[in-house]
Design an enzyme around this catalytic site. Sequence first.
Site, PDB file in Angstrom:
ATOM      1  N   ASP A  95     -34.911  48.090  11.510  1.00 32.08           N
ATOM      2  CA  ASP A  95     -36.054  47.615  10.748  1.00 32.08           C
ATOM      3  C   ASP A  95     -37.337  48.354  11.132  1.00 32.08           C
ATOM      4  O   ASP A  95     -37.885  48.117  12.207  1.00 32.08           O
ATOM      5  CB  ASP A  95     -36.197  46.107  11.030  1.00 32.08           C
ATOM      6  CG  ASP A  95     -37.396  45.485  10.348  1.00 32.08           C
ATOM      7  OD1 ASP A  95     -37.897  46.059   9.364  1.00 32.08           O
ATOM      8  OD2 ASP A  95     -37.832  44.399  10.807  1.00 32.08           O
ATOM      9  N   SER A  98     -40.714  46.148  12.021  1.00 32.02           N
ATOM     10  CA  SER A  98     -40.947  45.340  13.232  1.00 32.02           C
ATOM     11  C   SER A  98     -40.583  46.210  14.428  1.00 32.02           C
ATOM     12  O   SER A  98     -40.066  47.320  14.265  1.00 32.02           O
ATOM     13  CB  SER A  98     -40.123  44.053  13.199  1.00 32.02           C
ATOM     14  OG  SER A  98     -38.735  44.328  13.311  1.00 32.02           O
ATOM     15  N   ASN A 100     -39.287  44.888  17.793  1.00 29.88           N
ATOM     16  CA  ASN A 100     -38.479  44.325  18.887  1.00 29.88           C
ATOM     17  C   ASN A 100     -36.993  44.429  18.594  1.00 29.88           C
ATOM     18  O   ASN A 100     -36.573  44.403  17.438  1.00 29.88           O
ATOM     19  CB  ASN A 100     -38.814  42.841  19.082  1.00 29.88           C
ATOM     20  CG  ASN A 100     -40.163  42.628  19.747  1.00 29.88           C
ATOM     21  OD1 ASN A 100     -41.193  42.699  19.077  1.00 29.88           O
ATOM     22  ND2 ASN A 100     -40.153  42.401  21.044  1.00 29.88           N
ATOM     23  N   TRP A 102     -33.610  42.274  19.230  1.00 30.33           N
ATOM     24  CA  TRP A 102     -33.079  40.992  19.687  1.00 30.33           C
ATOM     25  C   TRP A 102     -31.674  40.765  19.164  1.00 30.33           C
ATOM     26  O   TRP A 102     -31.310  41.259  18.099  1.00 30.33           O
ATOM     27  CB  TRP A 102     -33.999  39.811  19.336  1.00 30.33           C
ATOM     28  CG  TRP A 102     -34.202  39.549  17.861  1.00 30.33           C
ATOM     29  CD1 TRP A 102     -35.268  39.925  17.103  1.00 30.33           C
ATOM     30  CD2 TRP A 102     -33.317  38.829  16.970  1.00 30.33           C
ATOM     31  NE1 TRP A 102     -35.102  39.504  15.805  1.00 30.33           N
ATOM     32  CE2 TRP A 102     -33.922  38.823  15.697  1.00 30.33           C
ATOM     33  CE3 TRP A 102     -32.090  38.185  17.127  1.00 30.33           C
ATOM     34  CZ2 TRP A 102     -33.330  38.209  14.585  1.00 30.33           C
ATOM     35  CZ3 TRP A 102     -31.501  37.582  16.021  1.00 30.33           C
ATOM     36  CH2 TRP A 102     -32.125  37.596  14.765  1.00 30.33           C
ATOM     37  N   TYR A 138     -39.645  33.937  11.312  1.00 35.53           N
ATOM     38  CA  TYR A 138     -39.075  34.537  10.094  1.00 35.53           C
ATOM     39  C   TYR A 138     -39.051  33.476   9.017  1.00 35.53           C
ATOM     40  O   TYR A 138     -38.449  32.427   9.216  1.00 35.53           O
ATOM     41  CB  TYR A 138     -37.644  34.998  10.324  1.00 35.53           C
ATOM     42  CG  TYR A 138     -37.532  36.231  11.173  1.00 35.53           C
ATOM     43  CD1 TYR A 138     -37.766  37.487  10.630  1.00 35.53           C
ATOM     44  CD2 TYR A 138     -37.188  36.125  12.512  1.00 35.53           C
ATOM     45  CE1 TYR A 138     -37.660  38.622  11.402  1.00 35.53           C
ATOM     46  CE2 TYR A 138     -37.075  37.260  13.292  1.00 35.53           C
ATOM     47  CZ  TYR A 138     -37.309  38.512  12.737  1.00 35.53           C
ATOM     48  OH  TYR A 138     -37.199  39.620  13.508  1.00 35.53           O
ATOM     49  N   ASP A 279     -40.649  50.372   4.855  1.00 36.84           N
ATOM     50  CA  ASP A 279     -40.003  49.280   5.591  1.00 36.84           C
ATOM     51  C   ASP A 279     -38.516  49.214   5.256  1.00 36.84           C
ATOM     52  O   ASP A 279     -38.129  48.696   4.210  1.00 36.84           O
ATOM     53  CB  ASP A 279     -40.704  47.956   5.244  1.00 36.84           C
ATOM     54  CG  ASP A 279     -40.119  46.775   5.997  1.00 36.84           C
ATOM     55  OD1 ASP A 279     -39.151  46.957   6.778  1.00 36.84           O
ATOM     56  OD2 ASP A 279     -40.622  45.646   5.815  1.00 36.84           O
ATOM     57  N   THR A 282     -36.815  45.731   4.323  1.00 36.74           N
ATOM     58  CA  THR A 282     -37.126  45.033   3.069  1.00 36.74           C
ATOM     59  C   THR A 282     -36.355  45.743   1.968  1.00 36.74           C
ATOM     60  O   THR A 282     -36.246  46.965   1.981  1.00 36.74           O
ATOM     61  CB  THR A 282     -38.645  45.109   2.777  1.00 36.74           C
ATOM     62  OG1 THR A 282     -39.336  44.416   3.807  1.00 36.74           O
ATOM     63  CG2 THR A 282     -38.990  44.476   1.446  1.00 36.74           C
TER      64      THR A 282
END
Length: 407
Positions: A95, A98, A100, A102, A138, A279, A282
């Site tokens: 992505d 963003s 991070n 996880w 989110y 992005d 998306t």
Amino acid sequence: MASFQLKIFVFLAGLLVLVGEANSALHRIPIQKSPNFKRSHKNIVAERDFVQQKYSRQYTANGYPTEHLSNFDNFQYYGNISIGTPGQYFLVQFDTGSSNLWVPGSSCTSTACEDHQVFNENQSTTYVANGTTFSITYGTGSVSGYLSVDNVGFAGLTVQKQTFGEVTTEQGTNFVDAYFDGILGMGFPSLAVDGVTPTFQNMISQGLVQSPVFSFFLRDNGSVIFYGGELILGGSDPSLYSGSLTYVDVIQTAYWKFQTDYIKVGSALISTFAEAIADTGTSLIIAPQTQYSQISQLFNANSEGLFECSSTAYPDLVININGVDFRIPAKYYIIQEGYICSLAIQSIDQDFWIMGDVFLGRFYTEFDVGNQRLGFAPVNSAVSLSQVLLWRISTVLLACGIWKLRN
Ligand SMILES: *[C@@H]1O[C@H](CO)[C@@H](O)[C@H](O)[C@H]1NC(C)=O
Ligand SMILES: *[C@@H]1O[C@H](CO)[C@@H](O)[C@H](O)[C@H]1NC(C)=O
Ligand SMILES: *[C@@H]1O[C@H](CO)[C@@H](O)[C@H](O)[C@H]1NC(C)=O
Ligand SMILES: *[C@@H]1O[C@H](CO)[C@@H](O)[C@H](O)[C@H]1NC(C)=O
């Protein structure tokens, strides 16, 4: 005669191996595609609300009405990474919106974690605890947990000591149905929650990539199921696009934000010098509200963005970047369900555009971290999975041929 042919064969084989070697500076991760991917009006509306929340995080809450995201069928691309030693495998969404990384942790008991791979610290010899809490919102829910440190492998590279989020609670995110387990953010460090250094920045500082560049070749609506394209680390592969890349500077190193010259639908001018974000997380194109209204009026769309499909041809959506027109034919940004058409363009309450897969699936995109710029070129539509496979198999066969000749 036979020996002449043999020489030609050895020469060609050698050439192919050389080409293969020249390309080895690039590290490739196959991108997989959700088998359920469907761009329907319902999915589009649900995704718009998700994107609104994603982009509101850094801003004040604005009371925008949200609809619960009912499925993740719009999120089509993900790839396989490993965390820990020995590697535990996870499917993650790459992505660029963003920053991070996880994945679910083994202590997570939320439904979304039950359906996905979870990271087990005890089974990794390289795991290091950190313990700082982290939380990312989110849509109407959130993922939260704590930070951990371990090695992360992808595309044959191993990033040492990557800090990532181990999710212990997923509340109301509906990642339950997602085909991926977690998210690997490829935005700039300033976007990262808890100031964690993003994976690609660690790759650069650990000298794993020859050049601080990554690029995406996404096959939007590709004919081959599961082959969604490639994420390439360390540069770009010119065989995957046609012509040359058009570069534009990144104007804010948080998102991958750049300035467009103009955006048109056919000959109707929608905006000039608008800012936009590339992005990969998306799927749609998102416009600011004023520009969205202009577009929807062109199609006589109702407040839901629906309109009766007409038999006449619809114009291209044209995005001009650094003097070059990037054209998206109507069949890619208009979704037809029976006689009803809807736009794969939506609006959220922001003053910039978001270029998701409707755009990125047409244009190979280079994310140049070192020079803080983006490069775009039309994807090479001739590239098909069979060609990629044929190419790789023939390289291997020819290499075997050489080996046999030499021995
Ligand atoms: C991820 O890659 C590993 C190693 O190649 C493989 O064993 C695993 O099945 C892959 N996972 C998925 C979901 O593709
Ligand atoms: C990991 O080890 C700790 C300490 O032995 C234990 O409390 C915990 O339950 C273990 N976690 C898992 C997922 O096995
Ligand atoms: C945990 O990670 C964060 C982000 O990388 C860092 O700022 C913090 O110092 C780390 N804390 C510990 C206890 O290692
Ligand atoms: C997408 O794929 C479907 C099924 O293969 C096909 O019917 C449709 O025409 C394709 N759409 C575009 C825009 O190519």
